[in-house]
Design an enzyme around this catalytic site. Structure first.
Site, PDB file in Angstrom:
ATOM      1  N   GLU A 114      -6.231  -8.104  -0.748  1.00 31.48           N
ATOM      2  CA  GLU A 114      -6.718  -8.207   0.631  1.00 31.48           C
ATOM      3  C   GLU A 114      -8.227  -7.982   0.615  1.00 31.48           C
ATOM      4  OE1 GLU A 114      -4.633  -5.617   3.329  1.00 31.48           O
ATOM      5  OE2 GLU A 114      -2.685  -6.052   2.417  1.00 31.48           O
TER       6      GLU A 114
ATOM      7  N   GLU B  64       0.831  -1.217   0.000  1.00 29.12           N
ATOM      8  CA  GLU B  64       0.000   0.000   0.000  1.00 29.12           C
ATOM      9  C   GLU B  64       0.860   1.260   0.000  1.00 29.12           C
ATOM     10  OE1 GLU B  64      -2.876  -0.435   3.171  1.00 29.12           O
ATOM     11  OE2 GLU B  64      -4.104  -1.726   1.904  1.00 29.12           O
TER      12      GLU B  64
HETATM   13  C1  GLA Z   1      -4.120  -2.815   4.931  1.00 26.14           C
HETATM   14  C2  GLA Z   1      -2.724  -3.422   4.991  1.00 26.14           C
HETATM   15  C3  GLA Z   1      -2.636  -4.649   5.811  1.00 26.14           C
HETATM   16  C4  GLA Z   1      -3.497  -4.545   7.037  1.00 26.14           C
HETATM   17  C5  GLA Z   1      -4.905  -4.261   6.642  1.00 26.14           C
HETATM   18  C6  GLA Z   1      -5.850  -4.206   7.802  1.00 26.14           C
HETATM   19  O1  GLA Z   1      -4.834  -3.144   3.850  1.00 26.14           O
HETATM   20  O2  GLA Z   1      -2.186  -3.671   3.714  1.00 26.14           O
HETATM   21  O3  GLA Z   1      -1.296  -4.838   6.170  1.00 26.14           O
HETATM   22  O4  GLA Z   1      -3.011  -3.553   7.870  1.00 26.14           O
HETATM   23  O5  GLA Z   1      -4.938  -3.010   6.021  1.00 26.14           O
HETATM   24  O6  GLA Z   1      -7.162  -3.984   7.378  1.00 26.14           O
END
Ligand code: GLA
Length: 651
Positions: free
Chosen positions: A316, A142
């Site tokens: 994710e 991210e």
């Molecule tokens: C983000 C991050 C993860 C985690 C999630 C929690 O998407 O990439 O490492 O922290 O949030 O929702």
């Protein structure tokens, strides 16, 4: 088509093999690992520990799983920060250094970090680039999340000065382009240039835009170099990155995506909906607390497909309550499956869940996983078992294209311009764009997101909700296009340096539609005026432009005082105001009819989308609905009756 995020370093090694077997039995194929493991991989400069990682990869591979390896650069370890304190970024709001103790604590302009990040990338590439169990790579994590694109550091300032020199050549050009004669802001040389923060009152919009472009370029420079290294060592593996919503980053996502094989998106519809609509004028939020807004997830999916130029991944997927939003409700039963199906319907090739098991310690201990901390399956587990069985009926889905007749033209610069120059507190470019998108989606229209450089030939209707800076090449391509073109307020109003278009708004777009914006007003969100369109009265609110009349213009809609609000020249439209959702729905329904685009009328909480010969219907509402489908309909999932939070798929 399914996967999961896993952190072997969080669990005793004795659990790994059973975890891997259970993942495989659940129908998961991909396991993403390693993105925060720098301190376990390198405990001191040059002191590496790969044995545990080798064993973790082998254990996953033994269960038949494919590994996605990450570069661990989102979490530089403490020893590295102590060695090079200039890695830490400086907060632009306070001018203070942001500390160690969470993640993303690095400055894109720190050459020390750049070198160290590329070093660890190279080390991992050398060791695992050709590893048979590793199918692909994720860069960092991210990028630019947590407001980390901008930094007020000395390094950022020096790099920005160089960037300005490269872009403007000499200081007179820069002073001229930014209008620095105003308030005696003129510089005599590039070394004097400040960062546009912590001044007494507002700083120059041109200066701000240049700094945003520079900062985004720094992220892309970092990312592109990382990709180049991985390509050297892992030539036959895919490289992706997990993106966050555009509204939450300050980086040009389309530019960031360019060197990747495909884009991945991290889908957290509940927390994101909560943040996105926190200050929205008409949030209608309560209904969607446990589902997310019916168009919010797909808005990001369609944007991801756009910058991916084809299929994308969900890296994710929210599995239950998260820990980081303002409030963190439980999803309604069925929503994890619904969101996953929705991603597939909008063009995803793979959906991975975050995370395998809830972790009992540290920052995310309140964040759900597929399994609870006592290793029992959490609610989403059974939904994924169902999803696995359903997906087995559609093996060709990942390669099936999504075809759209309607496109929204978008770009990050538009967001920057409207954030820098708000003009009215209730103008939010992302929410304007979302409202247009949502109206189209309520009509069952499939939407592509494209940039100004895209090929326009596939579309019947092209809509730019907010495009303040347009290029001549784009306008020329629009002029040659047969599509109906719709431009929202602010479009074409600015030059590339963020000054007013010399011929008045909509600037270069006057080549397509001979209208001039004579003045602009913004109003409080609760002050509406009438907007008259096709025998009905709607609202004009928040942003209102005074438009010129012209013999070649047809007036499509009028303000309360009968002056033009929306004008048309041939198949080109210019909208001078922000308005309400019902207007957007009726206006796009009328355009769809006129330009031969199929629409579908559905109950308010139902959404329909097509991928190849499949039609998907999603029920975001708490009541069941009956679909009026012919008896010959070939159902793949579900039937004529759609339950709350359920999915129906048919041919
Ligand atoms: C983000 C991050 C993860 C985690 C999630 C929690 O998407 O990439 O490492 O922290 O949030 O929702």
């Amino acid at each position: 088509m399914l996967g999961v995020c896993y952190y072997p370093e969080h669990w005793p090694e004795s659990m790994w093999a059973q975890d891997a077997q259970e993942m495989a039995a659940l129908g998961l194929k991909y396991v993403r690992i390693g993105e925060f493991a720098w301190s376990r991989i390198e405990s001191a400069p040059g002191v590496f520990h790969f044995e545990w990682l080798d064993r973790a990869i082998a254990t996953l591979a033994d269960a038949g799983l494919s590994v996605i390896m990450c570069t661990p650069t989102a979490t530089p370890p403490k020893w590295l920060i102590d060695l090079y304190p200039d890695i830490l970024p400086v907060d632009v709001k306070t001018g203070t250094t942001r500390g160690f103790g969470s993640r993303r604590h690095y400055d894109f302009s720190s050459e020390n970090f750049f070198r160290e990040a590329m070093r660890i990338t190279e080390v991992l590439g050398q060791r695992y680039g050709e590893h048979p169990a590793i199918c692909g790579w994720q860069t960092d994590n991210e990028l630019a999340c947590h407001d980390t694109t901008h930094s007020y550091s000395a390094n950022a300032k020096a790099a920005f000065q160089q960037w300005c020199q490269q872009h403007y050549g000499n200081i007179d050009n820069l002073n001229q382009a930014w209008g620095n004669v105003f308030w005696s802001m003129e510089y005599q040389n590039f070394q004097q240039i400040e960062l546009p923060y912590l001044a007494v009152t507002e700083t120059n919009p041109s200066h701000n835009l240049a700094y945003r472009r520079f900062s985004s370029d720094q992220v892309i420079r970092f990312h592109d170099e990382m990709i180049a290294i991985l390509r050297r060592y892992a030539p036959n593996r895919f490289i992706t990155h997990n993106f966050i919503p555009m509204s939450d980053t300050q980086t040009d996502n389309a530019a960031l995506a360019k060197q990747l094989d495909f884009v991945s998106y991290d889908n957290y519809p509940l927390g994101r909906t909560d943040l996105f609509f926190a200050n929205a004028a008409t949030p209608n939020f309560k209904r969607y607390m446990r589902t997310g807004h019916p168009d919010y997830a797909s808005y990001a999916f369609d944007q991801s497909r756009g910058i991916s130029h084809g299929p994308f991944w969900i890296m994710e997927q929210q599995p239950g309550p998260v820990n980081w939003a303002r409030h963190n409700p439980r999803p309604e039963p069925g929503m994890v499956r619904l969101w996953s199906w929705q991603a597939f319907a909008h063009g995803a090739a793979t959906v991975c869940f975050f995370r395998w098991r809830q972790v009992p310690f540290a920052q995310e201990q309140m964040h759900a996983g597929l399994k609870r901390t006592d290793n029992s399956p959490a609610t989403a587990y059974a939904e994924i078992q169902q999803l696995k069985q359903e997906l087995a009926k559609l093996p060709a889905l990942p390669e099936t294209p999504v075809v759209a007749e309607v496109a929204i033209v978008t770009e990050t610069v538009a967001q920057w311009v409207t954030e820098i120059e708000r003009q009215g507190d209730s103008y939010n470019q992302q929410q304007v764009e979302f409202a247009y998108y949502s109206a189209l989606r309520k009509l069952g229209i499939t939407v592509d997101f494209i940039g100004q450089d895209a090929d326009l030939s596939a579309y019947k209707l092209i809509i730019a909700p907010c495009l303040p800076i347009v290029s001549k090449a784009f306008v020329d391509r629009c002029a040659r296009s047969n599509a109906a073109l719709v431009f929202g307020p602010r479009s074409g109003a600015k030059t590339p340096d963020l000054t007013l278009a010399p011929n008045l708004g909509p600037g270069l777009l006057q080549q397509l539609i001979p209208v001039k914006v004579l003045s602009v007003e913004t109003t409080r969100p609760d002050c509406h005026d009438a907007l008259h369109f096709a025998d009905k009265t709607y609202e004009s609110a928040r942003w209102r432009e005074e438009l010129s009349e012209h013999a070649d213009l047809m007036v499509v809609a009028r303000y309360h005082d009968n002056t033009p609000a929306i004008v048309q020249a041939q198949h080109n439209y210019y909208i001078g105001t922000l308005t309400c959702d019902t207007f957007l729905y009726d206006f796009f329904a009328a355009l769809a009819k006129q330009y031969g685009i199929t629409t579908v009328q559905l109950a308010e909480d139902l959404r329909l989308v097509r991928r190849g010969d499949l039609t998907f219907i999603f029920n975001y509402g708490a009541t069941a609905a009956t679909l009026n489908l012919p008896a010959t309909t070939q159902f793949v999932v579900g039937s004529n009756q759609i339950n709350p939070f359920d999915v129906v798929i048919y041919r």
